[in-house]
Design an enzyme around this catalytic site. Sequence first.
Site, PDB file in Angstrom:
ATOM      1  N   HIS A 125      -1.522  16.784   7.182  1.00 26.19           N
ATOM      2  CA  HIS A 125      -2.787  16.724   7.917  1.00 26.19           C
ATOM      3  C   HIS A 125      -3.933  17.420   7.179  1.00 26.19           C
ATOM      4  CE1 HIS A 125      -2.758  20.990   9.145  1.00 26.19           C
ATOM      5  NE2 HIS A 125      -1.434  20.837   9.139  1.00 26.19           N
ATOM      6  N   HIS A 134      -3.629  11.215  -8.463  1.00 29.07           N
ATOM      7  CA  HIS A 134      -2.303  10.580  -8.407  1.00 29.07           C
ATOM      8  C   HIS A 134      -1.313  11.595  -7.855  1.00 29.07           C
ATOM      9  CE1 HIS A 134       1.050   8.176 -10.703  1.00 29.07           C
ATOM     10  NE2 HIS A 134       1.379   8.467  -9.458  1.00 29.07           N
TER      11      HIS A 134
END
Length: 200
Positions: A125, A134
């Site tokens: 979250h 990446h």
Amino acid sequence: MNIYGASGHGKVVYDIVKSRNLQIDAIFDDNVEIKKFLGLKVTHKPTEDQLASPSVFAIGDNMIRKSVARRFTGAIAEALSHTSAIISDNIKMGAGTVVMPGAIINSGSSIGEHCIINSGAVVEHDVQLEDFVHIAPNTVITGNVNIGEGTQVGTGASVIPGVKIGKWASIGAGAVIIEDVPDFAVVVGNPGKIIKYLNE
């Protein structure tokens, strides 16, 4: 839809596109030696008509992906995710981002453009990822982490809550990040230690 990149990474992006039952219009690659990709013809000089179809960049290297994206004149695909990925409705994802099979992105997170959330990665979250990041396979990014543009977080790495990682840094496979990481730093180990800096 077009896929730009006829390599191993392109195969996974191909599977994402097919999982969504989207039509693949063309495969692009700059390497003129590559003629075929998964049985499809590879185009080296796209036509205007081809460029009108949205393209996704299947290029694993962050710097090359940015270079290609910045000079590309065609339409860019919206974010794509494999049907097996678990993604909260309460997130933002920029154009060109790809989310691989089994990845999880939880509520409140914001993912930039042309990012890769690789197979089995967890983005918890309220995470903020800038463009061209990446997140490698089986990596865990816990809550409230911020990661700067172009940074690579290696396979199986873990980042504890609240950490800030700068731009174009490189986090080694299996590293455990327990404190902030500056721009261009290369960090390895458990706990993570800076071993050098990349050339800006």
